[in-house]
Design an enzyme around this catalytic site. Structure first.
Site, short mmCIF file in Angstrom:
data_model
loop_
_atom_site.label_atom_id
_atom_site.label_comp_id
_atom_site.label_asym_id
_atom_site.label_seq_id
_atom_site.Cartn_x
_atom_site.Cartn_y
_atom_site.Cartn_z
CE1 TYR A 10 12.12 7.44 -11.36
CE2 TYR A 10 10.17 6.96 -12.67
CZ TYR A 10 11.27 7.76 -12.41
OH TYR A 10 11.52 8.85 -13.19
CB ILE A 11 9.16 -0.10 -7.50
CG1 ILE A 11 8.78 1.25 -6.87
CG2 ILE A 11 9.22 -1.20 -6.45
CD1 ILE A 11 9.78 1.81 -5.88
CB THR A 123 -4.35 -9.54 -3.37
OG1 THR A 123 -3.52 -8.40 -3.15
CG2 THR A 123 -3.49 -10.77 -3.51
NE ARG A 149 6.63 -0.40 4.72
CZ ARG A 149 6.39 -0.93 5.92
NH1 ARG A 149 7.33 -1.56 6.56
NH2 ARG A 149 5.22 -0.79 6.49
CE LYS A 201 3.14 2.21 -1.22
NZ LYS A 201 4.56 2.49 -1.06
NE ARG A 208 7.23 11.64 3.43
CZ ARG A 208 8.14 12.15 4.26
NH1 ARG A 208 8.05 11.98 5.54
NH2 ARG A 208 9.15 12.87 3.78
CB CYS A 255 3.98 7.32 -3.70
SG CYS A 255 5.20 6.58 -4.78
CG PHE A 316 7.87 14.21 -7.06
CD1 PHE A 316 7.72 13.94 -5.71
CD2 PHE A 316 8.39 13.21 -7.87
CE1 PHE A 316 8.07 12.71 -5.17
CE2 PHE A 316 8.76 11.98 -7.35
CZ PHE A 316 8.61 11.74 -5.99
CE LYS A 317 11.98 11.93 -3.14
NZ LYS A 317 11.74 11.11 -1.97
NE ARG A 324 6.74 8.67 -11.65
CZ ARG A 324 6.84 7.47 -11.12
NH1 ARG A 324 6.09 6.49 -11.58
NH2 ARG A 324 7.69 7.22 -10.15
N1 SAJ Z 1 7.23 16.72 0.95
C1 SAJ Z 1 6.96 17.94 1.58
N2 SAJ Z 1 7.39 18.10 2.87
C2 SAJ Z 1 8.05 17.14 3.54
C3 SAJ Z 1 8.30 15.90 2.91
C4 SAJ Z 1 7.88 15.73 1.60
O1 SAJ Z 1 6.36 18.84 1.00
O2 SAJ Z 1 8.42 17.39 4.70
C5 SAJ Z 1 6.77 16.52 -0.44
C6 SAJ Z 1 7.90 16.26 -1.44
O3 SAJ Z 1 8.47 17.45 -1.90
C7 SAJ Z 1 7.15 15.53 -2.53
C8 SAJ Z 1 6.12 14.72 -1.76
O4 SAJ Z 1 6.01 15.33 -0.49
O5 SAJ Z 1 6.49 16.41 -3.40
C9 SAJ Z 1 6.43 13.27 -1.59
O6 SAJ Z 1 7.80 13.08 -1.28
P1 SAJ Z 1 8.32 12.06 -0.20
O7 SAJ Z 1 9.80 12.18 -0.13
O8 SAJ Z 1 7.60 12.25 1.08
O9 SAJ Z 1 7.86 10.64 -0.70
P2 SAJ Z 1 7.96 9.83 -2.10
O10 SAJ Z 1 6.71 10.09 -2.86
O11 SAJ Z 1 9.24 10.02 -2.80
O12 SAJ Z 1 7.97 8.34 -1.51
C10 SAJ Z 1 6.89 7.91 -0.67
C11 SAJ Z 1 7.47 7.28 0.59
N3 SAJ Z 1 6.40 7.07 1.56
C12 SAJ Z 1 6.48 7.53 2.83
O13 SAJ Z 1 7.41 8.20 3.24
C13 SAJ Z 1 5.35 7.17 3.74
C14 SAJ Z 1 8.15 5.98 0.24
O14 SAJ Z 1 8.59 5.30 1.41
C15 SAJ Z 1 7.20 5.07 -0.54
O15 SAJ Z 1 7.82 3.87 -0.93
C16 SAJ Z 1 6.80 5.81 -1.80
O16 SAJ Z 1 6.10 7.00 -1.40
C17 SAJ Z 1 5.89 4.92 -2.64
O17 SAJ Z 1 6.39 4.34 -3.63
O18 SAJ Z 1 4.72 4.73 -2.28
#
Ligand code: SAJ
Length: 401
Positions: A10-11, A123, A149, A201, A208, A255, A316-317, A324
């Site tokens: 994915y990255i 690292t 990120r 990171k 979050r 993440c 998951f979103k 995952r």
């Molecule tokens: N979620 C909620 N409520 C919210 C926001 C999210 O329940 O208000 C849930 C989502 O449904 C999901 C989970 O949180 O299950 C995570 O979703 P996400 O959209 O917050 O984040 P990811 O996992 O897709 O991506 C995160 C991001 N990190 C942050 O926002 C701090 C992204 O910038 C990172 O690059 C990524 O993790 C990563 O690869 O680490």
């Protein structure tokens, strides 16, 4: 310049594609031959809007080539998963094996970068492995940590425009890594050391997680208090210094549901809030599964027949195909296990086929179900009209009722 990306997930894959579009010759390595074959055919093995056209272009003009083994390059990037083991201890074995794969190719002046989310000290640990095997490279190569990120679903924009944190094992390594990323990153590249970059990171995703845990805790309090949590949060957020996130059916993905454990595993005494947030977010999925089971029992008592239940969303979103660590998938599995022969319709509009779940189109499931469980806020579900004649468990705020 030639760069070797270890891991086309994915990255790794999007980063390799963007770098290739900026004139860097890319060799993309993945241990999965199916991924390599698909990539070389210009086909994306992940869902990411707009990326397939870019892949086709860089494959066609020869600037990106995928393989199962690395080859000589000027820079090497470790972009492989770092899962956790059964006891929530970080597992850096993929980073280690990717490092060992590139070890024989490293030469004077090369850059070695870890992008994979990693526990503090990784690292330095990889540098030790490199120099134990190749002591002649000491002081001759550049080693840095530079976490990604990007938000899945918005990768093309974020890869280029987000600021990045770059931490070398020494100043020269930081410089060298900044020189590389400045070829395609428009965001500011912030310098630090490797340990701070690693912790940065983990901090971002833990922050979050903690904030989502607060929203999830509120949703359970509101449920018990008979208050509409969506309205409550909207009102509270009118305060100039309050910004509460949205509750959901739990937290998933590779993440946010994983990274905080990299802190709690190493610093258990100091990370009580982070650990508690993880527990709350995990508990929210259990809580939702219990809610569905209770609604099914109630329906059966009231109607003297078993309900048809629609489980809406597995990802998951919203609007992605990624399952995952998905709480929606977990809840669906739990409900199916305890369904007592009730008919469970599983919906995931972003996937055509699944090896465990038989999928039903979202509109058909909504029409047929007595109990509708909204797990993931996909755009498709937002087109549905609220129906008073159904039991609707809206865990992700589609109808906000
Ligand atoms: N979620 C909620 N409520 C919210 C926001 C999210 O329940 O208000 C849930 C989502 O449904 C999901 C989970 O949180 O299950 C995570 O979703 P996400 O959209 O917050 O984040 P990811 O996992 O897709 O991506 C995160 C991001 N990190 C942050 O926002 C701090 C992204 O910038 C990172 O690059 C990524 O993790 C990563 O690869 O680490």
């Amino acid at each position: 310049m030639k760069a070797c990306f270890m891991g086309l997930g994915y990255i790794g894959l999007p980063t390799a594609i963007i770098a290739a579009r900026h004139g860097i010759e890319i060799i993309g390595v993945d241990i999965n031959p199916a991924v390599v074959e698909k990539t070389n055919a210009g086909k994306l093995h992940i869902v990411e809007p707009g990326l397939e056209e870019m892949l086709k272009e860089v494959v066609a003009n020869g600037s990106l080539r995928a393989a199962t083994e690395p080859s000589t390059a000027d820079a090497y990037f470790m972009v492989v998963p770092t899962p956790f083991k059964g006891d929530h201890q970080p597992d850096v074995s993929y980073v280690e094996s990717a490092t060992r794969m590139v070890l024989p190719f490293l030469k004077k002046g090369d850059l070695y970068v870890i992008e994979s989310t990693s526990p503090v000290g990784t690292t330095e640990a990889m540098a030790k492995i490199i120099f134990d095997e190749r002591p002649e490279l000491k002081g001759e190569i550049f080693i840095a940590y530079c976490p990604e990120r990007v938000l899945p679903g918005n990768v093309i924009f974020e890869l280029v425009n987000n600021d990045r944190v770059i931490g070398g094992l020494d100043e020269a390594s930081t410089d060298k890594a900044i020189e590389f990323y400045s070829q395609f990153v428009k965001g500011t590249l912030h310098r630090t050391n490797a340990r701070t970059a690693e912790m940065c990171k983990l901090t971002e995703n833990s922050s979050r997680d903690v904030q989502i845990a607060f929203a999830n805790e509120l949703s359970m309090i509101c449920d018990a208090a008979g208050i509409n949590v969506w309205e409550l949060i909207q009102l509270a957020n009118r305060h100039p210094r309050v910004n509460i996130l949205q509750p959901g059916c739990g937290v998933g993905g590779h993440c946010i549901a994983v990274d905080p454990y990299f802190i709690t595993a190493e610093f258990p005494k100091e990370s009580r809030l982070i650990a508690q947030a993880r527990e709350i977010n995990n508990f929210k999925a259990e809580y939702c599964a219990e809610k569905v089971k209770n609604a099914m029992l109630r329906f059966e008592l009231d109607h003297k027949r078993k309900p048809v239940v629609a489980m809406m969303g597995l990802a998951f979103k919203p609007n992605i195909d990624d399952l995952r660590e998905s709480p929606a998938k977990y809840i669906t599995t739990k409900v199916m296990q305890g369904c007592n022969n009730a008919e469970i319709l599983v919906v995931e509009p972003n996937i055509t086929e699944h090896n465990v779940f038989k999928l039903t189109p979202f509109d058909e499931a909504y029409r047929r179900a007595d109990i509708v469980v909204l797990l993931t806020a996909h755009n498709e579900f937002r087109t549905l009209e609220y129906r008073d004649d159904k039991v609707i468990l809206d865990f992700c705020g589609i109808f906000k009722k």
